[in-house]
Scaffold this motif. Structure first.
Motif, PDB file in Angstrom:
ATOM      1  N   THR A 129     -74.007  38.382  40.863  1.00 18.29           N
ATOM      2  CA  THR A 129     -73.720  39.754  40.468  1.00 18.29           C
ATOM      3  C   THR A 129     -74.350  39.979  39.103  1.00 18.29           C
ATOM      4  OG1 THR A 129     -71.654  39.115  39.394  1.00 18.29           O
ATOM      5  CG2 THR A 129     -71.523  39.792  41.710  1.00 18.29           C
ATOM      6  N   LYS A 130     -74.459  41.233  38.710  1.00 18.50           N
ATOM      7  CA  LYS A 130     -75.041  41.546  37.410  1.00 18.50           C
ATOM      8  C   LYS A 130     -74.274  40.888  36.267  1.00 18.50           C
ATOM      9  CE  LYS A 130     -76.728  45.401  34.607  1.00 18.50           C
ATOM     10  NZ  LYS A 130     -76.881  46.891  34.537  1.00 18.50           N
ATOM     11  N   GLN A 170     -75.859  37.985  33.671  1.00 22.28           N
ATOM     12  CA  GLN A 170     -75.866  38.148  32.219  1.00 22.28           C
ATOM     13  C   GLN A 170     -75.216  36.967  31.520  1.00 22.28           C
ATOM     14  OE1 GLN A 170     -73.871  41.956  31.910  1.00 22.28           O
ATOM     15  NE2 GLN A 170     -75.805  43.106  31.900  1.00 22.28           N
ATOM     16  N   ASP A 228     -88.101  39.714  38.719  1.00 17.19           N
ATOM     17  CA  ASP A 228     -87.098  39.534  37.671  1.00 17.19           C
ATOM     18  C   ASP A 228     -86.916  38.028  37.472  1.00 17.19           C
ATOM     19  OD1 ASP A 228     -84.728  39.204  36.201  1.00 17.19           O
ATOM     20  OD2 ASP A 228     -83.768  40.939  37.125  1.00 17.19           O
ATOM     21  N   GLN A 238     -83.936  36.623  38.985  1.00 14.93           N
ATOM     22  CA  GLN A 238     -83.747  36.830  40.419  1.00 14.93           C
ATOM     23  C   GLN A 238     -85.018  36.404  41.159  1.00 14.93           C
ATOM     24  OE1 GLN A 238     -81.995  40.647  41.591  1.00 14.93           O
ATOM     25  NE2 GLN A 238     -81.135  40.902  39.551  1.00 14.93           N
TER      26      GLN A 238
END
Length: 297
Positions: free
Chosen positions: A237-238, A242, A265, A268
């Motif tokens: 998940t974001k 992070q 990314d 990712q």
């Protein structure tokens, strides 16, 4: 063509006449550069990141390949003109450096002992680099898991024997598991499945990532070596991304079946699953070929 030569040619039977003209045509085109050596370029400025888990001749699962199939896949790709790169090469590529045409990065998840016993000898013989994403909590007792995992001694031996060829990175410290029906990395719960606050979740992921980073630093002997992370089960998940980045990891590997480019990314990065026993060598080549069609060359 002079008169005598013309008469001899006309006297030939039709088959011999066709063969003569074909031979002359080949000679003329060759001298004129009409035939050139086929290019070995299949793609450029992108990397096929392959994913494996377990290489074993007795165990069976959807993520286990035999030593024969593993060797066959890699040998077939070499014969097709693929060039295998290391994680260090991939890092440079993501920062603008060049890689060979038809670049491939071999990755493994889970840090199974079968990597040392079965995959490493094949990789070393073929001169192919690889990176293995390990669950660092398993280092305390590598024989405890259902499938034995790599020991510190085995990892140290591979790092010493082949510097720069084989790398070991993070697959979490102790979050490669499910909590109910959710991956522990993304589940905003405690180990019993009870909801926790956002701050408590952040602390959980931060602590696990820091532990993994510290143990990898000890293995490699240098803190900058621990910079890559593979998400367990490919789930992320974001907020998790992070927190993993804040722990010092610059590259996150997924299970999205695409080619990696500089536009990807870095947290990712896609990977192509090659570690299924149904994927024969020629099939793997075809899978990669289908993936490059979706990427701007």
């Amino acid at each position: 063509m002079d008169k005598e030569c013309k008469e001899r040619t006309e006297a030939m039977n039709p088959i011999n006449r066709i063969l003569l003209y074909f031979t002359l045509t080949v000679i003329v085109l060759s001298l004129a550069g009409g035939f050139s050596k086929p290019s070995s370029e299949l793609y450029r400025n992108q990397v096929a990141v392959l994913m494996y888990h377990h290489v074993h001749d007795q165990d069976e699962s959807s993520s286990t390949v035999t030593t024969g199939l593993f060797r066959g896949q890699l040998t077939y790709l070499q014969q097709k003109g693929y060039h295998f790169i290391s994680l260090a090469d991939f890092r440079r590529f993501m920062h603008g450096g060049s890689v060979p045409d038809n670049a491939v990065l071999v990755t493994f998840d889970d840090g199974y002992k079968s990597f040392y016993d079965n995959a490493y000898p094949i990789l070393k013989q073929l001169g192919i680099p690889a990176v293995n994403f390990i669950v660092t909590s398993d280092l305390a007792d590598p024989l405890a898991p259902l499938i034995p995992t790599l020991s510190k001694e085995e990892i140290g031996e591979m790092l010493r024997q082949s510097p720069g060829m084989y790398d070991f990175q993070c697959h979490t410290d102790n979050l490669h598991r499910m909590i109910g029906n959710k991956a522990a990395l993304t589940s905003v719960t405690d180990d019993q499945g009870n909801p926790i606050s956002g701050d408590a979740y952040n602390a959980k992921i931060a602590a696990d990532s820091a532990a993994c980073h510290q143990k990898l630093t000890e293995l490699h002997g240098k803190p900058e070596a621990a910079d890559a992370y593979a998400y367990p089960f490919g789930v992320f998940t974001k907020p998790a991304v992070q927190l993993v980045r804040q722990a010092g990891f610059q590259y996150g590997f997924t299970i999205v079946g695409e080619m990696a480019t500089r536009a990807s990314d870095p947290m990712q990065i896609p990977r192509i699953n090659a570690g299924n026993p149904q994927i024969q060598p020629a099939n793997l080549h075809q899978i990669i070929m289908r993936r490059i069609e979706t990427v701007k060359r």
